[in-house]
Design a protein around this motif. Structure first.
Motif, mmCIF file in Angstrom:
data_model
loop_
_atom_site.group_PDB
_atom_site.id
_atom_site.type_symbol
_atom_site.label_atom_id
_atom_site.label_comp_id
_atom_site.label_asym_id
_atom_site.label_seq_id
_atom_site.Cartn_x
_atom_site.Cartn_y
_atom_site.Cartn_z
ATOM 1 N N GLY A 156 -13.288 -0.790 -0.476
ATOM 2 C CA GLY A 156 -12.364 0.127 -1.137
ATOM 3 C C GLY A 156 -11.987 -0.437 -2.490
ATOM 4 N N HIS A 157 -10.845 -0.026 -2.995
ATOM 5 C CA HIS A 157 -10.381 -0.559 -4.266
ATOM 6 C C HIS A 157 -8.858 -0.593 -4.285
ATOM 7 C CE1 HIS A 157 -10.366 3.810 -5.136
ATOM 8 N NE2 HIS A 157 -9.272 3.519 -5.807
ATOM 9 N N ASP A 183 -3.178 2.596 -7.133
ATOM 10 C CA ASP A 183 -4.272 3.427 -6.655
ATOM 11 C C ASP A 183 -5.035 2.590 -5.645
ATOM 12 O OD1 ASP A 183 -6.305 5.287 -6.307
ATOM 13 O OD2 ASP A 183 -7.390 4.632 -8.102
ATOM 14 N N GLU A 239 -7.550 2.539 -2.036
ATOM 15 C CA GLU A 239 -8.415 3.275 -1.130
ATOM 16 C C GLU A 239 -9.187 2.265 -0.294
ATOM 17 O OE1 GLU A 239 -12.480 5.759 -1.525
ATOM 18 O OE2 GLU A 239 -10.848 6.436 -2.792
ATOM 19 N N GLY A 240 -9.196 2.475 1.001
ATOM 20 C CA GLY A 240 -9.947 1.591 1.888
ATOM 21 C C GLY A 240 -9.312 1.511 3.254
ATOM 22 N N LYS A 241 -10.018 0.873 4.153
ATOM 23 C CA LYS A 241 -9.533 0.731 5.522
ATOM 24 C C LYS A 241 -8.355 -0.238 5.535
ATOM 25 C CE LYS A 241 -11.054 -0.599 10.108
ATOM 26 N NZ LYS A 241 -12.126 -1.168 10.913
#
Length: 95
Positions: free
Chosen positions: A42-43, A88, A90-92
């Motif tokens: 993710g980031h 921002d 995003e990821g598990k």
């Protein structure tokens, strides 16, 4: 034999046993090429908004503005930096 002689012989024998075992190393090694698949990540991006501000919070009931370019600190002073930021992510397992 005297006690000193017996102690010396025992110390030499113990040292020989310890040094004799120091050279024994077991080493197992294997090599194989495998397909690890695709790794996706993710980031996490942090964007700051504005310049932020410093405050002298040595007296929490009456904080004062602090300018690190022109003011100096003395032992016991407490300062805090505040700035808004946009996250921002995003990821598990990122919330």
């Amino acid at each position: 034999m005297k006690k000193v002689t017996k102690a010396t012989i025992a110390a030499v024998a113990a040292g020989a046993l310890l040094l004799g075992g120091a050279g024994t190393i077991a080493r197992w090694q294997a090599q194989q090429t495998i397909d690890a698949g695709t790794v996706e990540t993710g980031h996490l991006n942090l964007t700051t908004n504005g310049e932020g501000s410093w405050q002298d919070i040595s007296n929490p009931e009456a904080p004062e503005p602090f300018d690190p370019a022109t003011q100096q600190l003395v032992p016991g002073d407490v300062v805090a930096f505040s700035q808004t930021a946009t996250i921002d992510a995003e990821g598990k397992n990122i919330a």
